[in-house]
Design a protein around this motif. Structure first.
Motif, PDB file in Angstrom:
ATOM      1  N   TYR A 155     -12.656 -59.480   6.365  1.00 36.07           N
ATOM      2  CA  TYR A 155     -13.199 -58.507   7.384  1.00 36.07           C
ATOM      3  C   TYR A 155     -12.650 -58.575   8.713  1.00 36.07           C
ATOM      4  CZ  TYR A 155     -17.062 -56.541  10.337  1.00 36.07           C
ATOM      5  OH  TYR A 155     -17.798 -56.039  11.461  1.00 36.07           O
ATOM      6  N   ILE A 156     -12.419 -57.260   9.165  1.00 37.01           N
ATOM      7  CA  ILE A 156     -11.805 -57.200  10.380  1.00 37.01           C
ATOM      8  C   ILE A 156     -12.669 -56.860  11.688  1.00 37.01           C
ATOM      9  CG2 ILE A 156      -9.934 -56.355  11.750  1.00 37.01           C
ATOM     10  CD1 ILE A 156      -8.914 -58.105   9.544  1.00 37.01           C
ATOM     11  N   GLY A 157     -13.533 -55.748  11.380  1.00 38.48           N
ATOM     12  CA  GLY A 157     -14.549 -55.173  12.236  1.00 38.48           C
ATOM     13  C   GLY A 157     -15.067 -53.898  11.868  1.00 38.48           C
ATOM     14  N   TYR A 158     -15.765 -53.207  12.543  1.00 43.05           N
ATOM     15  CA  TYR A 158     -16.472 -51.981  12.136  1.00 43.05           C
ATOM     16  C   TYR A 158     -16.380 -51.197  13.130  1.00 43.05           C
ATOM     17  CZ  TYR A 158     -19.999 -52.787  15.801  1.00 43.05           C
ATOM     18  OH  TYR A 158     -20.662 -52.709  17.124  1.00 43.05           O
ATOM     19  N   THR A 159     -16.884 -49.660  12.668  1.00 41.07           N
ATOM     20  CA  THR A 159     -16.963 -48.827  13.914  1.00 41.07           C
ATOM     21  C   THR A 159     -18.053 -47.817  13.177  1.00 41.07           C
ATOM     22  OG1 THR A 159     -15.527 -47.137  14.910  1.00 41.07           O
ATOM     23  CG2 THR A 159     -15.202 -47.333  12.663  1.00 41.07           C
ATOM     24  N   LEU A 160     -18.056 -46.649  14.132  1.00 39.33           N
ATOM     25  CA  LEU A 160     -19.079 -45.422  13.664  1.00 39.33           C
ATOM     26  C   LEU A 160     -18.359 -44.377  12.960  1.00 39.33           C
ATOM     27  CD1 LEU A 160     -22.110 -44.807  14.191  1.00 39.33           C
ATOM     28  CD2 LEU A 160     -21.245 -43.351  16.059  1.00 39.33           C
ATOM     29  N   ALA A 161     -18.948 -43.914  11.873  1.00 38.29           N
ATOM     30  CA  ALA A 161     -18.460 -43.090  11.014  1.00 38.29           C
ATOM     31  C   ALA A 161     -19.391 -41.744  10.815  1.00 38.29           C
ATOM     32  CB  ALA A 161     -18.162 -43.636   9.608  1.00 38.29           C
ATOM     33  N   VAL A 162     -18.709 -40.805  10.508  1.00 40.63           N
ATOM     34  CA  VAL A 162     -19.415 -39.494   9.781  1.00 40.63           C
ATOM     35  C   VAL A 162     -18.971 -39.340   8.703  1.00 40.63           C
ATOM     36  CG1 VAL A 162     -19.287 -36.880  10.106  1.00 40.63           C
ATOM     37  CG2 VAL A 162     -19.406 -38.294  12.135  1.00 40.63           C
ATOM     38  N   ASP A 163     -19.759 -39.509   7.723  1.00 39.28           N
ATOM     39  CA  ASP A 163     -19.487 -39.305   6.283  1.00 39.28           C
ATOM     40  C   ASP A 163     -20.076 -37.898   5.910  1.00 39.28           C
ATOM     41  OD1 ASP A 163     -19.680 -39.522   3.571  1.00 39.28           O
ATOM     42  OD2 ASP A 163     -21.379 -40.754   3.344  1.00 39.28           O
ATOM     43  N   PHE A 164     -18.779 -36.903   5.813  1.00 41.95           N
ATOM     44  CA  PHE A 164     -19.004 -35.654   5.341  1.00 41.95           C
ATOM     45  C   PHE A 164     -19.141 -35.480   3.964  1.00 41.95           C
ATOM     46  CE2 PHE A 164     -16.523 -31.549   4.655  1.00 41.95           C
ATOM     47  CZ  PHE A 164     -17.703 -30.793   4.899  1.00 41.95           C
ATOM     48  N   SER A 165     -19.807 -34.579   3.259  1.00 38.84           N
ATOM     49  CA  SER A 165     -19.910 -34.354   1.878  1.00 38.84           C
ATOM     50  C   SER A 165     -20.484 -33.101   1.542  1.00 38.84           C
ATOM     51  CB  SER A 165     -20.764 -35.408   1.212  1.00 38.84           C
ATOM     52  OG  SER A 165     -22.270 -35.410   1.649  1.00 38.84           O
ATOM     53  N   ASP A 166     -20.625 -32.604   0.122  1.00 38.44           N
ATOM     54  CA  ASP A 166     -20.875 -31.601  -0.117  1.00 38.44           C
ATOM     55  C   ASP A 166     -22.477 -31.606  -0.925  1.00 38.44           C
ATOM     56  OD1 ASP A 166     -21.436 -29.127  -1.759  1.00 38.44           O
ATOM     57  OD2 ASP A 166     -19.483 -29.041  -2.173  1.00 38.44           O
ATOM     58  N   PRO A 167     -23.378 -31.526  -0.113  1.00 37.78           N
ATOM     59  CA  PRO A 167     -24.768 -31.924  -0.727  1.00 37.78           C
ATOM     60  C   PRO A 167     -25.214 -30.557  -1.926  1.00 37.78           C
ATOM     61  CG  PRO A 167     -24.894 -31.211   1.493  1.00 37.78           C
ATOM     62  CD  PRO A 167     -23.417 -31.355   1.335  1.00 37.78           C
ATOM     63  N   VAL A 168     -24.749 -29.543  -1.552  1.00 34.95           N
ATOM     64  CA  VAL A 168     -25.373 -28.355  -2.677  1.00 34.95           C
ATOM     65  C   VAL A 168     -24.498 -28.730  -3.872  1.00 34.95           C
ATOM     66  CG1 VAL A 168     -24.892 -25.916  -3.101  1.00 34.95           C
ATOM     67  CG2 VAL A 168     -25.058 -26.603  -0.729  1.00 34.95           C
ATOM     68  N   LEU A 169     -23.344 -29.222  -3.996  1.00 30.63           N
ATOM     69  CA  LEU A 169     -22.768 -29.468  -5.218  1.00 30.63           C
ATOM     70  C   LEU A 169     -23.609 -30.639  -5.805  1.00 30.63           C
ATOM     71  CD1 LEU A 169     -20.603 -29.516  -7.410  1.00 30.63           C
ATOM     72  CD2 LEU A 169     -19.173 -31.083  -5.780  1.00 30.63           C
ATOM     73  N   ARG A 170     -23.889 -31.641  -5.077  1.00 29.69           N
ATOM     74  CA  ARG A 170     -24.668 -32.884  -5.638  1.00 29.69           C
ATOM     75  C   ARG A 170     -25.906 -32.503  -6.108  1.00 29.69           C
ATOM     76  NH1 ARG A 170     -23.460 -35.338  -1.470  1.00 29.69           N
ATOM     77  NH2 ARG A 170     -25.278 -35.431  -0.095  1.00 29.69           N
ATOM     78  N   HIS A 171     -26.537 -31.538  -5.615  1.00 23.21           N
ATOM     79  CA  HIS A 171     -28.044 -31.062  -6.079  1.00 23.21           C
ATOM     80  C   HIS A 171     -27.869 -30.262  -7.149  1.00 23.21           C
ATOM     81  CE1 HIS A 171     -29.629 -33.030  -2.840  1.00 23.21           C
ATOM     82  NE2 HIS A 171     -29.514 -32.472  -1.734  1.00 23.21           N
ATOM     83  N   THR A 172     -26.923 -29.248  -7.157  1.00 18.42           N
ATOM     84  CA  THR A 172     -26.911 -28.416  -7.969  1.00 18.42           C
ATOM     85  C   THR A 172     -26.132 -28.739  -9.464  1.00 18.42           C
ATOM     86  OG1 THR A 172     -24.795 -27.259  -7.430  1.00 18.42           O
ATOM     87  CG2 THR A 172     -27.000 -26.430  -6.643  1.00 18.42           C
TER      88      THR A 172
END
Length: 298
Positions: A155-172
């Protein structure tokens, strides 16, 4: 807390530095002889020293904080070869999302987000491909690991992230849920050399044509997880296939903010903002829909 930054200055020169503090009270140093933040992290890993001991042996030159404003920042620790980088994450880990309590889980989800090619910096565009069905974001912490020469994760460290995804594909198409996560991941340009906070407020907003159209606050941090960081690490790194020496892992710990939970859909040109209170980490990314960009040749 020390933060590693990796940037290119206005003369086109690669620049690796350390920052302490926030805003006007911050101090910055250039790490002499460091060709990249990944190379610096490898030196730290192989030294088998504590960070403070390792840092004491570095050659540091003070830099005016104002000079950082003219720099272009790289994703910290991103290797030159995308193939030796892996981005993945855990889901259903937080006790609350968008400020609302979540049901207890016996185990988290895990998903693969691709290699280093999908990483974008804190001020660069997040892009949705032409074949996408939808667009949504989640805000979380990302932990960064290096696999050492003995195949052990460090482990080196951490940072803040924006996890971008396709929720429409996931639901349909639930059977293709894994593919919905093969999208960009935006990371803050500062890597904090410490454990993630136990508890902090995190906020995100979406700005559309100058107006805030979505804004949420929730709690983020190790105390908010249903599973310990050590448990998540053990689940992931028990697999030898993921422990090739030299691999850099960006591991998302799970979301406490989600546009999908509010059925909110991103639109081309939206600006995504995120910040965490305890450490002052921030991101601001433009969202671009490739269908729109190609149709208007912009």
């Amino acid at each position: 807390m020390d933060r590693i930054i990796d940037a290119v200055d206005r003369h086109g020169v690669r620049w690796v530095g350390l920052v302490q503090g926030e805003g006007a009270s911050a101090t910055a140093w250039q790490v002499e002889g460091a060709e990249s933040s990944q190379a610096l992290a490898v030196r730290f890993m192989r030294s088998k020293q504590t960070w403070e001991h390792f840092k004491s042996g570095l050659s540091l030159t003070a830099v005016p904080v104002e000079a950082l404003a003219s720099m272009t920042f790289n994703v910290p620790l991103r290797p030159a070869l995308d193939a030796v980088c892996m981005v993945s994450g855990f889901g259903y880990t937080h006790r609350s999302v968008n400020g609302l309590p979540m049901s207890e889980r016996s185990s988290p989800d895990w998903y693969y987000k691709g290699n280093g090619k999908g990483l974008v910096g804190a001020s660069r565009a997040i892009k949705s491909p032409c074949h996408a069905s939808g667009a949504g974001i989640e805000i979380e912490y990302a932990c960064v690991y290096l696999i050492d020469d003995c195949r052990n994760p460090r482990y080196i460290g951490y940072t803040l992230a924006v996890d971008f995804s396709d929720p429409v594909l996931r639901h349909t198409q639930p059977g293709l849920a894994g593919l919905s996560k093969l999208r960009n991941t935006a990371l803050c340009h500062e890597l904090v050399i410490a454990e993630p906070p136990r508890h902090t407020a995190v906020r995100s907003s979406i700005v559309r044509r100058g107006e805030i159209v979505w804004d949420k606050q929730s709690l983020l941090g190790l105390d908010q997880l249903m599973f310990t960081k050590r448990e998540l690490e053990a689940l992931l790194f028990q697999h030898e296939e993921l422990c090739e020496p030299g691999t850099v892992h960006y591991v998302l710990l799970g979301a406490s903010l989600s546009t999908d939970k509010d059925a909110f859909e991103l639109q081309h040109g939206d600006v995504i903002r995120a910040s965490s209170q305890e450490d002052g980490l921030q991101l601001s990314n433009l969202f671009e829909d490739e269908v729109v960009r190609q149709s208007c040749n912009c």
